[in-house]
Design an enzyme around this catalytic site. Structure first.
Site, mmCIF file in Angstrom:
data_model
loop_
_atom_site.group_PDB
_atom_site.id
_atom_site.type_symbol
_atom_site.label_atom_id
_atom_site.label_comp_id
_atom_site.label_asym_id
_atom_site.label_seq_id
_atom_site.Cartn_x
_atom_site.Cartn_y
_atom_site.Cartn_z
ATOM 1 N N ALA A 65 0.715 -1.235 0.136
ATOM 2 C CA ALA A 65 0.066 0.044 -0.084
ATOM 3 C C ALA A 65 0.906 1.330 -0.147
ATOM 4 O O ALA A 65 1.851 1.150 0.412
ATOM 5 C CB ALA A 65 -0.580 -0.116 1.420
ATOM 6 N N GLY A 110 0.574 -5.394 0.334
ATOM 7 C CA GLY A 110 -0.469 -5.758 -0.711
ATOM 8 C C GLY A 110 0.042 -6.376 -1.620
ATOM 9 O O GLY A 110 -0.682 -6.951 -2.505
ATOM 10 N N GLU A 113 0.056 -9.704 -1.152
ATOM 11 C CA GLU A 113 -1.390 -10.211 -0.840
ATOM 12 C C GLU A 113 -2.012 -10.215 -2.165
ATOM 13 O O GLU A 113 -2.855 -11.134 -2.307
ATOM 14 C CB GLU A 113 -2.226 -9.026 0.063
ATOM 15 C CG GLU A 113 -1.773 -9.052 1.337
ATOM 16 C CD GLU A 113 -2.594 -8.110 2.219
ATOM 17 O OE1 GLU A 113 -2.786 -6.748 1.719
ATOM 18 O OE2 GLU A 113 -3.182 -8.417 3.291
ATOM 19 N N GLU A 133 4.091 -5.506 7.502
ATOM 20 C CA GLU A 133 3.293 -4.306 8.181
ATOM 21 C C GLU A 133 3.522 -4.311 9.512
ATOM 22 O O GLU A 133 3.336 -3.297 10.323
ATOM 23 C CB GLU A 133 1.807 -4.665 7.777
ATOM 24 C CG GLU A 133 1.370 -4.326 6.669
ATOM 25 C CD GLU A 133 1.243 -5.416 5.454
ATOM 26 O OE1 GLU A 133 2.117 -6.540 5.911
ATOM 27 O OE2 GLU A 133 0.899 -5.546 4.420
HETATM 28 N N1 COA Z 1 4.492 3.147 -0.253
HETATM 29 C C1 COA Z 1 5.060 4.532 -0.503
HETATM 30 N N2 COA Z 1 5.991 4.782 -1.166
HETATM 31 C C2 COA Z 1 6.988 3.721 -1.351
HETATM 32 C C3 COA Z 1 6.624 2.445 -0.692
HETATM 33 C C4 COA Z 1 5.406 2.190 -0.079
HETATM 34 N N3 COA Z 1 4.685 0.988 0.182
HETATM 35 N N4 COA Z 1 7.650 1.442 -0.971
HETATM 36 C C5 COA Z 1 8.667 2.067 -1.571
HETATM 37 N N5 COA Z 1 8.176 3.431 -1.638
HETATM 38 C C6 COA Z 1 8.980 4.584 -2.442
HETATM 39 C C7 COA Z 1 10.089 5.304 -1.241
HETATM 40 O O1 COA Z 1 9.329 6.081 -0.401
HETATM 41 C C8 COA Z 1 10.823 5.811 -2.340
HETATM 42 O O2 COA Z 1 10.377 6.986 -2.704
HETATM 43 P P1 COA Z 1 11.333 8.322 -2.824
HETATM 44 O O3 COA Z 1 12.403 8.041 -3.715
HETATM 45 O O4 COA Z 1 10.469 9.388 -3.229
HETATM 46 O O5 COA Z 1 11.899 8.636 -1.321
HETATM 47 C C9 COA Z 1 11.118 4.643 -3.737
HETATM 48 O O6 COA Z 1 9.665 3.903 -3.412
HETATM 49 C C10 COA Z 1 11.976 3.775 -3.589
HETATM 50 O O7 COA Z 1 12.034 3.109 -2.306
HETATM 51 P P2 COA Z 1 13.328 3.123 -1.324
HETATM 52 O O8 COA Z 1 12.732 2.711 -0.102
HETATM 53 O O9 COA Z 1 14.133 4.041 -1.521
HETATM 54 O O10 COA Z 1 14.075 1.728 -2.110
HETATM 55 P P3 COA Z 1 14.791 0.911 -1.253
HETATM 56 O O11 COA Z 1 15.578 -0.161 -2.263
HETATM 57 O O12 COA Z 1 15.952 1.510 -0.099
HETATM 58 O O13 COA Z 1 14.133 0.023 -0.277
HETATM 59 C C11 COA Z 1 12.021 -1.280 0.158
HETATM 60 C C12 COA Z 1 13.039 -1.014 -0.860
HETATM 61 C C13 COA Z 1 10.948 -2.172 -0.503
HETATM 62 C C14 COA Z 1 12.623 -2.294 1.343
HETATM 63 C C15 COA Z 1 11.303 -0.070 0.867
HETATM 64 O O14 COA Z 1 10.850 0.768 -0.042
HETATM 65 C C16 COA Z 1 10.161 -0.680 1.695
HETATM 66 O O15 COA Z 1 10.471 -1.080 2.871
HETATM 67 N N6 COA Z 1 9.183 -0.201 1.219
HETATM 68 C C17 COA Z 1 7.991 -0.416 2.149
HETATM 69 C C18 COA Z 1 7.460 -1.736 2.167
HETATM 70 C C19 COA Z 1 6.412 -1.940 3.214
HETATM 71 O O16 COA Z 1 6.251 -1.735 4.281
HETATM 72 N N7 COA Z 1 5.018 -2.366 2.492
HETATM 73 C C20 COA Z 1 3.945 -2.697 3.278
HETATM 74 C C21 COA Z 1 3.112 -1.230 3.220
HETATM 75 S S1 COA Z 1 1.598 -1.435 4.257
#
Ligand code: COA
Length: 259
Positions: A65, A110, A113, A133
């Site tokens: 999400a 998601g 999911e 989450e």
């Molecule tokens: N929602 C909103 N933005 C997201 C996102 C999410 N679920 N997942 C990644 N992004 C965005 C980041 O904020 C970043 O944006 P920015 O460049 O404007 O700062 C961009 O996508 C790239 O992600 P980044 O975190 O810089 O990449 P990374 O390689 O360092 O890490 C992940 C990758 C997937 C480990 C990390 O992005 C992450 O933990 N995302 C969230 C996953 C999550 O918790 N999902 C469940 C949501 S309820």
């Protein structure tokens, strides 16, 4: 730029691409809206026999999400988003066509999911699956805990939920979630190979078997076996059932007409 890009990979195979690579294809409200309408179109189009879901950019299928939308205690919007996701995911699981989920990189929250609502999961070696989450102080809300539990059992599910561990492609293969793991550069070919195989299954049979797997999973064994036989008897009476038998005996390819 469209957040969802549908395209036909080959006749009969509709790919729906999550196209928000700068945010790792996170499921914003507008993206979910486009996703639902692309799915509706693919589900309703009789020329579409197989649906493929994939993420753009190579780094993620979908990273969950859109966390930015969660900020600020907007409880009513949050609840509306969750109810909508649950509805769309449940419906995805019920689409009467095989849905292949092709995962390059992250499938988190998601995103995982959604994968758990699909029928065949093809993973690139880079795939990482997770339900993180809990790290946000939350839990999954689109059916993830329950579908994962039923797919892999309590202990493998607990590792993802309680340790926030990301499952590798290799582990997903060992647990039976992934049908195949391919090198990143081999994903296009792996998708087409599976999609072509799906095209050989009679569409009515595919729809019925999909329903049997879903309904059978939560039914008692005797009820489930009866559901299976009733289905077979019905399929035997269809034109496609007879066409499949005739074609085999006449050593030719069957022409299924969904009747
Ligand atoms: N929602 C909103 N933005 C997201 C996102 C999410 N679920 N997942 C990644 N992004 C965005 C980041 O904020 C970043 O944006 P920015 O460049 O404007 O700062 C961009 O996508 C790239 O992600 P980044 O975190 O810089 O990449 P990374 O390689 O360092 O890490 C992940 C990758 C997937 C480990 C990390 O992005 C992450 O933990 N995302 C969230 C996953 C999550 O918790 N999902 C469940 C949501 S309820």
């Amino acid at each position: 730029m469209a957040l969802i890009e549908p395209s036909d990979l080959i006749p009969g195979v509709r790919q729906i691409l999550f196209n928000r690579p700068d945010k790792l294809n996170a499921l914003s409200t507008p993206l979910m809206r486009e996703f639902e309408s692309a799915l509706e179109e693919a589900a309703a189009d009789p020329d579409v026999r197989v649906i493929v879901l994939r993420g753009a950019g190579g780094k993620a299928f979908v990273a969950g999400a859109d966390i930015a939308e969660y900020q600020g205690h907007k409880r009513a919007e949050f609840i509306a988003y969750q109810l909508n996701s649950r509805r769309v995911f449940d419906w995805l699981e019920r689409i009467a066509k095989p849905v292949i989920c092709a995962i390059d990189g992250f499938a988190l929250g998601g995103g995982f999911e959604i994968a758990l609502c699909c029928d065949i999961l093809l993973l690139s070696e880079t795939a990482q699956l997770g339900l993180p989450e809990g790290r946000l102080g939350l839990c999954p809300g689109g059916g993830g805990t329950q579908r994962l539990l039923r797919a892999v059992g309590k202990y493998a599910a607990s590792d993802l939920l309680l340790a926030g561990w990301r499952m590798s492609a290799e582990r997903a293969l060992a647990l039976g979630i992934a049908a195949e793991v391919a090198p990143a550069e081999g994903m296009d070919e792996a998708i087409l190979r599976r999609a072509r195989a799906c095209l050989k299954i009679a569409p009515l049979a595919a729809a019925e078997m999909k329903r049997l797997l879903r309904e059978g999973a939560d039914a008692g064994i005797e009820t489930a076996k009866s559901l299976e036989q009733e289905t077979l008897f019905r399929l035997y009476s269809t034109a496609d059932g007879q066409e499949g038998i005739d074609a085999f005996l006449e050593k030719r390819d069957p022409q299924f007409r969904m009747e």
